[in-house]
Design a protein around this motif. Sequence first.
Motif, PDB file in Angstrom:
ATOM      1  N   GLN A  12       0.834  -1.204   0.000  1.00 16.23           N
ATOM      2  CA  GLN A  12       0.000   0.000   0.000  1.00 16.23           C
ATOM      3  C   GLN A  12       0.874   1.261   0.000  1.00 16.23           C
ATOM      4  O   GLN A  12       0.597   2.217  -0.733  1.00 16.23           O
ATOM      5  CB  GLN A  12      -0.935   0.008   1.213  1.00 16.23           C
ATOM      6  CG  GLN A  12      -1.897   1.173   1.212  1.00 16.23           C
ATOM      7  CD  GLN A  12      -2.815   1.165  -0.006  1.00 16.23           C
ATOM      8  OE1 GLN A  12      -3.460   0.169  -0.271  1.00 16.23           O
ATOM      9  NE2 GLN A  12      -2.872   2.261  -0.728  1.00 16.23           N
ATOM     10  N   ILE A  13       1.912   1.269   0.791  1.00 18.41           N
ATOM     11  CA  ILE A  13       2.841   2.415   0.820  1.00 18.41           C
ATOM     12  C   ILE A  13       3.494   2.590  -0.546  1.00 18.41           C
ATOM     13  O   ILE A  13       3.578   3.706  -1.067  1.00 18.41           O
ATOM     14  CB  ILE A  13       3.905   2.215   1.917  1.00 18.41           C
ATOM     15  CG1 ILE A  13       3.264   2.309   3.296  1.00 18.41           C
ATOM     16  CG2 ILE A  13       5.038   3.234   1.768  1.00 18.41           C
ATOM     17  CD1 ILE A  13       4.149   1.841   4.434  1.00 18.41           C
ATOM     18  N   ILE A  14       3.935   1.486  -1.147  1.00 17.66           N
ATOM     19  CA  ILE A  14       4.581   1.555  -2.466  1.00 17.66           C
ATOM     20  C   ILE A  14       3.607   2.086  -3.512  1.00 17.66           C
ATOM     21  O   ILE A  14       3.967   2.954  -4.327  1.00 17.66           O
ATOM     22  CB  ILE A  14       5.132   0.170  -2.871  1.00 17.66           C
ATOM     23  CG1 ILE A  14       6.318  -0.195  -1.969  1.00 17.66           C
ATOM     24  CG2 ILE A  14       5.535   0.147  -4.342  1.00 17.66           C
ATOM     25  CD1 ILE A  14       6.789  -1.629  -2.111  1.00 17.66           C
ATOM     26  N   GLU A  15       2.378   1.599  -3.503  1.00 17.33           N
ATOM     27  CA  GLU A  15       1.392   2.063  -4.490  1.00 17.33           C
ATOM     28  C   GLU A  15       1.052   3.541  -4.283  1.00 17.33           C
ATOM     29  O   GLU A  15       0.881   4.279  -5.256  1.00 17.33           O
ATOM     30  CB  GLU A  15       0.158   1.183  -4.446  1.00 17.33           C
ATOM     31  CG  GLU A  15       0.428  -0.200  -5.030  1.00 17.33           C
ATOM     32  CD  GLU A  15      -0.754  -1.151  -4.959  1.00 17.33           C
ATOM     33  OE1 GLU A  15      -1.695  -0.896  -4.179  1.00 17.33           O
ATOM     34  OE2 GLU A  15      -0.714  -2.169  -5.683  1.00 17.33           O
ATOM     35  N   ALA A  18       3.929   5.428  -5.700  1.00 13.93           N
ATOM     36  CA  ALA A  18       3.930   5.360  -7.165  1.00 13.93           C
ATOM     37  C   ALA A  18       3.042   6.447  -7.753  1.00 13.93           C
ATOM     38  O   ALA A  18       3.394   7.079  -8.750  1.00 13.93           O
ATOM     39  CB  ALA A  18       3.468   3.983  -7.632  1.00 13.93           C
ATOM     40  N   LYS A  19       1.897   6.682  -7.135  1.00 15.31           N
ATOM     41  CA  LYS A  19       1.001   7.751  -7.594  1.00 15.31           C
ATOM     42  C   LYS A  19       1.630   9.121  -7.378  1.00 15.31           C
ATOM     43  O   LYS A  19       1.573   9.986  -8.242  1.00 15.31           O
ATOM     44  CB  LYS A  19      -0.331   7.667  -6.860  1.00 15.31           C
ATOM     45  CG  LYS A  19      -1.160   6.461  -7.226  1.00 15.31           C
ATOM     46  CD  LYS A  19      -2.407   6.371  -6.377  1.00 15.31           C
ATOM     47  CE  LYS A  19      -3.116   5.052  -6.602  1.00 15.31           C
ATOM     48  NZ  LYS A  19      -4.168   4.799  -5.619  1.00 15.31           N
ATOM     49  N   THR A  20       2.224   9.310  -6.219  1.00 12.63           N
ATOM     50  CA  THR A  20       2.823  10.602  -5.870  1.00 12.63           C
ATOM     51  C   THR A  20       4.057  10.904  -6.705  1.00 12.63           C
ATOM     52  O   THR A  20       4.246  12.031  -7.171  1.00 12.63           O
ATOM     53  CB  THR A  20       3.209  10.627  -4.374  1.00 12.63           C
ATOM     54  OG1 THR A  20       2.054  10.340  -3.603  1.00 12.63           O
ATOM     55  CG2 THR A  20       3.781  11.957  -3.969  1.00 12.63           C
ATOM     56  N   GLN A  21       4.906   9.884  -6.898  1.00 15.82           N
ATOM     57  CA  GLN A  21       6.195  10.110  -7.551  1.00 15.82           C
ATOM     58  C   GLN A  21       6.235   9.634  -9.002  1.00 15.82           C
ATOM     59  O   GLN A  21       7.280   9.686  -9.640  1.00 15.82           O
ATOM     60  CB  GLN A  21       7.297   9.437  -6.736  1.00 15.82           C
ATOM     61  CG  GLN A  21       7.394  10.040  -5.343  1.00 15.82           C
ATOM     62  CD  GLN A  21       8.559   9.499  -4.556  1.00 15.82           C
ATOM     63  OE1 GLN A  21       9.594   9.152  -5.113  1.00 15.82           O
ATOM     64  NE2 GLN A  21       8.407   9.434  -3.251  1.00 15.82           N
ATOM     65  N   ASN A  22       5.097   9.167  -9.484  1.00 19.29           N
ATOM     66  CA  ASN A  22       4.931   8.825 -10.896  1.00 19.29           C
ATOM     67  C   ASN A  22       5.920   7.761 -11.402  1.00 19.29           C
ATOM     68  O   ASN A  22       6.638   7.983 -12.370  1.00 19.29           O
ATOM     69  CB  ASN A  22       5.013  10.090 -11.763  1.00 19.29           C
ATOM     70  CG  ASN A  22       4.415   9.856 -13.124  1.00 19.29           C
ATOM     71  OD1 ASN A  22       3.521   9.033 -13.283  1.00 19.29           O
ATOM     72  ND2 ASN A  22       4.913  10.571 -14.108  1.00 19.29           N
ATOM     73  N   PHE A  23       5.932   6.615 -10.750  1.00 23.24           N
ATOM     74  CA  PHE A  23       6.663   5.475 -11.299  1.00 23.24           C
ATOM     75  C   PHE A  23       5.676   4.344 -11.535  1.00 23.24           C
ATOM     76  O   PHE A  23       4.590   4.321 -10.979  1.00 23.24           O
ATOM     77  CB  PHE A  23       7.858   5.055 -10.430  1.00 23.24           C
ATOM     78  CG  PHE A  23       7.551   4.679  -9.004  1.00 23.24           C
ATOM     79  CD1 PHE A  23       7.163   3.395  -8.665  1.00 23.24           C
ATOM     80  CD2 PHE A  23       7.688   5.613  -7.978  1.00 23.24           C
ATOM     81  CE1 PHE A  23       6.906   3.037  -7.356  1.00 23.24           C
ATOM     82  CE2 PHE A  23       7.441   5.269  -6.665  1.00 23.24           C
ATOM     83  CZ  PHE A  23       7.052   3.980  -6.347  1.00 23.24           C
ATOM     84  N   HIS A  24       6.060   3.411 -12.412  1.00 22.79           N
ATOM     85  CA  HIS A  24       5.121   2.394 -12.865  1.00 22.79           C
ATOM     86  C   HIS A  24       5.556   0.957 -12.590  1.00 22.79           C
ATOM     87  O   HIS A  24       4.780   0.034 -12.817  1.00 22.79           O
ATOM     88  CB  HIS A  24       4.870   2.556 -14.371  1.00 22.79           C
ATOM     89  CG  HIS A  24       4.358   3.917 -14.700  1.00 22.79           C
ATOM     90  ND1 HIS A  24       5.188   4.966 -15.027  1.00 22.79           N
ATOM     91  CD2 HIS A  24       3.103   4.417 -14.695  1.00 22.79           C
ATOM     92  CE1 HIS A  24       4.463   6.043 -15.244  1.00 22.79           C
ATOM     93  NE2 HIS A  24       3.191   5.746 -15.051  1.00 22.79           N
ATOM     94  N   GLU A  25       6.790   0.791 -12.143  1.00 24.35           N
ATOM     95  CA  GLU A  25       7.289  -0.555 -11.899  1.00 24.35           C
ATOM     96  C   GLU A  25       8.306  -0.505 -10.766  1.00 24.35           C
ATOM     97  O   GLU A  25       9.113   0.419 -10.696  1.00 24.35           O
ATOM     98  CB  GLU A  25       7.954  -1.093 -13.168  1.00 24.35           C
ATOM     99  CG  GLU A  25       8.563  -2.461 -13.014  1.00 24.35           C
ATOM    100  CD  GLU A  25       9.365  -2.880 -14.240  1.00 24.35           C
ATOM    101  OE1 GLU A  25       9.758  -4.055 -14.273  1.00 24.35           O
ATOM    102  OE2 GLU A  25       9.621  -2.054 -15.132  1.00 24.35           O
ATOM    103  N   VAL A  26       8.264  -1.502  -9.917  1.00 23.16           N
ATOM    104  CA  VAL A  26       9.237  -1.618  -8.837  1.00 23.16           C
ATOM    105  C   VAL A  26      10.129  -2.809  -9.133  1.00 23.16           C
ATOM    106  O   VAL A  26       9.646  -3.924  -9.328  1.00 23.16           O
ATOM    107  CB  VAL A  26       8.541  -1.817  -7.467  1.00 23.16           C
ATOM    108  CG1 VAL A  26       9.567  -1.976  -6.358  1.00 23.16           C
ATOM    109  CG2 VAL A  26       7.615  -0.659  -7.171  1.00 23.16           C
TER     110      VAL A  26
END
Length: 113
Positions: A12-15, A18-26
């Motif tokens: 949940q933290i990662i997702e 991802a929205k805040t920092q605009n990344f699409h893959e970990v």
Amino acid sequence: MHEMSLCESIIQIIEDQAKTQNFHEVKTVRLEVGPFSGVEIEALRFGFDVVTKNTIAENSKLEIIETQATAWCLNCAEQVVIKERFDACPKCNSHQLQVSSGDELRIKDLEVN
């Protein structure tokens, strides 16, 4: 097994990030886990593999950094490494220790795209 719910919180933290920092893959998740955290490392690894299915972190690598526990010795006024929560100071043998680290479970960093 509370490790599963911990993994769900991590995802949940990662997702959210991802929205805040605009990344699409970990690609890699690095966690710091202290010896007093109450976390079973192998159960955490298993939970992570299960929980990451169909998420932004699917196929990501989990790296666990096991930290040391430290305490402040009130007698010799030094920071010392301890193995157990109620250990004596390894320098002066005093039991007047204030634990200062060792119970952490935190995301150290992520490698993302």
